[in-house]
Design a protein around this motif. Structure first.
Motif, PDB file in Angstrom:
ATOM      1  N   ALA A   1      16.678  11.948  -2.924  1.00 36.63           N
ATOM      2  CA  ALA A   1      15.544  11.877  -1.993  1.00 36.63           C
ATOM      3  C   ALA A   1      14.413  11.045  -2.583  1.00 36.63           C
ATOM      4  N   THR A   2      14.314  11.050  -3.909  1.00 40.68           N
ATOM      5  CA  THR A   2      13.246  10.293  -4.573  1.00 40.68           C
ATOM      6  C   THR A   2      13.898   9.253  -5.475  1.00 40.68           C
ATOM      7  N   ILE A   3      13.717   7.996  -5.105  1.00 41.45           N
ATOM      8  CA  ILE A   3      14.397   6.890  -5.778  1.00 41.45           C
ATOM      9  C   ILE A   3      13.329   5.976  -6.370  1.00 41.45           C
ATOM     10  N   VAL A   4      13.408   5.796  -7.672  1.00 46.41           N
ATOM     11  CA  VAL A   4      12.386   5.013  -8.376  1.00 46.41           C
ATOM     12  C   VAL A   4      12.948   3.624  -8.688  1.00 46.41           C
ATOM     13  N   ILE A   5      12.224   2.608  -8.282  1.00 45.99           N
ATOM     14  CA  ILE A   5      12.659   1.227  -8.496  1.00 45.99           C
ATOM     15  C   ILE A   5      12.053   0.719  -9.799  1.00 45.99           C
ATOM     16  N   GLU A   6      12.926   0.356 -10.731  1.00 42.82           N
ATOM     17  CA  GLU A   6      12.461  -0.277 -11.977  1.00 42.82           C
ATOM     18  C   GLU A   6      12.994  -1.698 -12.091  1.00 42.82           C
ATOM     19  N   ALA A   7      13.487  -2.273 -10.996  1.00 42.19           N
ATOM     20  CA  ALA A   7      13.974  -3.661 -11.029  1.00 42.19           C
ATOM     21  C   ALA A   7      12.802  -4.604 -11.255  1.00 42.19           C
ATOM     22  N   GLY A   8      13.096  -5.780 -11.799  1.00 44.57           N
ATOM     23  CA  GLY A   8      12.065  -6.793 -12.003  1.00 44.57           C
ATOM     24  C   GLY A   8      11.680  -7.465 -10.692  1.00 44.57           C
ATOM     25  N   PRO A   9      10.738  -8.422 -10.761  1.00 46.72           N
ATOM     26  CA  PRO A   9      10.172  -8.967  -9.518  1.00 46.72           C
ATOM     27  C   PRO A   9      11.168  -9.727  -8.656  1.00 46.72           C
ATOM     28  N   SER A  10      12.133 -10.438  -9.263  1.00 41.35           N
ATOM     29  CA  SER A  10      12.999 -11.268  -8.409  1.00 41.35           C
ATOM     30  C   SER A  10      13.845 -10.391  -7.495  1.00 41.35           C
ATOM     31  N   THR A  11      14.199  -9.203  -7.957  1.00 43.72           N
ATOM     32  CA  THR A  11      14.989  -8.292  -7.120  1.00 43.72           C
ATOM     33  C   THR A  11      14.078  -7.387  -6.279  1.00 43.72           C
ATOM     34  N   SER A  12      13.034  -6.824  -6.870  1.00 43.76           N
ATOM     35  CA  SER A  12      12.237  -5.831  -6.120  1.00 43.76           C
ATOM     36  C   SER A  12      11.444  -6.476  -4.977  1.00 43.76           C
ATOM     37  N   ARG A  13      11.164  -7.769  -5.069  1.00 43.40           N
ATOM     38  CA  ARG A  13      10.456  -8.445  -3.962  1.00 43.40           C
ATOM     39  C   ARG A  13      11.207  -8.282  -2.642  1.00 43.40           C
ATOM     40  N   GLN A  14      12.555  -8.158  -2.716  1.00 46.68           N
ATOM     41  CA  GLN A  14      13.353  -8.004  -1.485  1.00 46.68           C
ATOM     42  C   GLN A  14      12.958  -6.750  -0.705  1.00 46.68           C
ATOM     43  N   LEU A  15      12.419  -5.760  -1.398  1.00 47.50           N
ATOM     44  CA  LEU A  15      12.060  -4.508  -0.722  1.00 47.50           C
ATOM     45  C   LEU A  15      10.740  -4.607   0.046  1.00 47.50           C
ATOM     46  N   TYR A  16      10.149  -5.787   0.025  1.00 46.92           N
ATOM     47  CA  TYR A  16       8.867  -5.960   0.715  1.00 46.92           C
ATOM     48  C   TYR A  16       9.016  -6.889   1.922  1.00 46.92           C
ATOM     49  N   GLU A  17      10.254  -7.239   2.253  1.00 42.05           N
ATOM     50  CA  GLU A  17      10.487  -8.189   3.350  1.00 42.05           C
ATOM     51  C   GLU A  17      11.547  -7.656   4.302  1.00 42.05           C
ATOM     52  N   PRO A  18      11.273  -6.702   5.198  1.00 42.38           N
ATOM     53  CA  PRO A  18      10.004  -6.005   5.390  1.00 42.38           C
ATOM     54  C   PRO A  18       9.890  -4.861   4.382  1.00 42.38           C
ATOM     55  N   PRO A  19       8.707  -4.246   4.259  1.00 40.09           N
ATOM     56  CA  PRO A  19       8.497  -3.211   3.254  1.00 40.09           C
ATOM     57  C   PRO A  19       9.432  -2.012   3.439  1.00 40.09           C
ATOM     58  N   ALA A  20      10.140  -1.660   2.357  1.00 40.24           N
ATOM     59  CA  ALA A  20      11.016  -0.480   2.375  1.00 40.24           C
ATOM     60  C   ALA A  20      10.602   0.472   1.264  1.00 40.24           C
ATOM     61  N   VAL A  21       9.425   0.246   0.707  1.00 37.32           N
ATOM     62  CA  VAL A  21       8.895   1.092  -0.364  1.00 37.32           C
ATOM     63  C   VAL A  21       7.910   2.068   0.272  1.00 37.32           C
ATOM     64  N   ASP A  22       8.054   3.359  -0.034  1.00 40.48           N
ATOM     65  CA  ASP A  22       7.120   4.343   0.534  1.00 40.48           C
ATOM     66  C   ASP A  22       5.809   4.384  -0.242  1.00 40.48           C
ATOM     67  N   HIS A  23       5.919   4.290  -1.579  1.00 44.52           N
ATOM     68  CA  HIS A  23       4.704   4.327  -2.402  1.00 44.52           C
ATOM     69  C   HIS A  23       4.847   3.304  -3.530  1.00 44.52           C
ATOM     70  N   LEU A  24       3.864   2.456  -3.650  1.00 43.44           N
ATOM     71  CA  LEU A  24       3.805   1.496  -4.756  1.00 43.44           C
ATOM     72  C   LEU A  24       2.709   1.973  -5.709  1.00 43.44           C
ATOM     73  N   LEU A  25       3.085   2.249  -6.957  1.00 43.96           N
ATOM     74  CA  LEU A  25       2.098   2.650  -7.960  1.00 43.96           C
ATOM     75  C   LEU A  25       1.888   1.450  -8.876  1.00 43.96           C
ATOM     76  N   LEU A  26       0.691   0.962  -8.829  1.00 43.24           N
ATOM     77  CA  LEU A  26       0.412  -0.303  -9.489  1.00 43.24           C
ATOM     78  C   LEU A  26      -0.452  -0.074 -10.738  1.00 43.24           C
ATOM     79  N   SER A  27      -0.005  -0.602 -11.870  1.00 42.29           N
ATOM     80  CA  SER A  27      -0.798  -0.604 -13.108  1.00 42.29           C
ATOM     81  C   SER A  27      -1.193  -2.043 -13.337  1.00 42.29           C
TER      82      SER A  27
END
Ligand code: NAP
Length: 268
Positions: A193-219
């Motif tokens: 139910a809770t899936i944490v994405i630790e992929a780098g930018p070239s792969t994780s960018r795909q989850l924003y087109e369209p957004p499929a991330v529920d929460h983005l925690l930004l440091s």
């Protein structure tokens, strides 16, 4: 982007966490949380390269260090039913493990948070998205606390499967593996139910087109300069994130010897 409220906290204020309740309170302070997060969670450490351009930090000995950033990473791992990483990250970070870590009593406090507050009694799955080429099946992330799973193509499966079985690593093949399909697999086959994405930018960018991330925690590292070796790929811009998420927290600021950091949550 601007930090408008509250005071700038010192980085060492996060040291000394001893209980799950302390973990929950620290995360709530950093990311303005009312309770545990569920869904697809993406935590990423970025550099504010100016004009709202957000650059991913490559994780190595040249990256700026921050106890709060490390806590955020481990807080997400403590929350996870599954963690998704990539074959490239395994090559870039040969010492990577997904254990709950931190200074002092922090790892015990994170385990307490996971067990007593979230009620999770089993470790998360670590899913490695990879073509299988050059994958080191002895990598420590496949042999630590989490349940290891390699998600790959049919060719990758063919190349890895017998050796993987010998070292206790499960391999799942797909005709067209992708980050989005990995999420579907983890939900459907592993009940995550809770899936944490630790992929780098070239792969994780795909989850924003369209957004499929529920929460983005930004440091966000705010220092004026970054060593070239710590500079990873472009992630996004603040203006784009604001159009992709319904909610953005005010953020909290932390000072470190390397420079100030800013922590913010974007939620759908
Ligand atoms: N600052 C942060 O929060 C953060 C977080 C994570 C990573 N990082 C850093 O980011 C860097 C890596 O990021 P990156 O963007 O270059 O790479 P990445 O997105 O992490 O990984 C790319 C790799 O993912 C695998 N992959 C992606 N899509 C696939 C597909 N459809 N089918 C099969 N395999 C697929 C492939 O692995 P194979 O090559 O094995 O086939 C590909 O080479 C590292 O320096 C790491 O330290 C930083």
């Amino acid at each position: 982007m601007g930090f408008v409220g509250g005071r700038v906290r010192r980085d060492d204020e996060i040291l000394g966490l001893e209980t799950g309740a302390g973990v929950a309170a620290a995360a709530a302070r950093m990311f303005d949380l009312a309770g545990p997060l569920r869904g697809v969670l993406h935590g990423t450490s970025l550099w504010n390269a100016g004009a709202g351009m957000l650059t991913t930090l490559a994780i190595n000995e040249h990256s700026p260090s921050c106890h709060h950033d490390f806590f955020a990473l481990n807080y997400l791992r403590a929350s996870a039913d599954a963690i998704i990483t990539t074959g490239k990250i395994l090559r870039c970070e040969p010492q990577l493990v997904h254990c709950l870590a931190g200074p002092g009593q922090q790892s015990e406090a994170l385990a307490d948070y996971r067990r007593r507050i979230l009620g999770k009694t089993t470790p998360p799955v670590t899913l490695v998205l990879t073509s299988g080429e050059g994958l080191d099946l002895e990598h420590p992330v496949l042999h630590s606390w989490t349940r290891p799973l390699v998600y790959t193509t049919h060719d990758g499966h063919w190349a890895l499967d017998s050796r993987a079985a010998d070292c206790g690593v499960e391999v799942i093949a797909d005709t067209e593996p992708s980050l989005q399909r990995a999420i579907t697999l983890l939900r459907r086959e592993f009940g995550a139910a809770t899936i944490v994405i630790e992929a780098g930018p070239s792969t994780s960018r795909q989850l924003y087109e369209p957004p499929a991330v529920d929460h983005l925690l930004l440091s966000l590292f705010q220092g004026p300069k970054l060593p070239a070796q710590a500079e990873g790929g472009h992630f996004s811009t603040f203006s784009r994130l604001r159009t992709q998420f319904a909610q953005a927290t005010e953020g909290s600021a932390i000072s470190t010897p390397d420079g100030d950091w800013f922590f913010q949550r974007f939620s759908r």
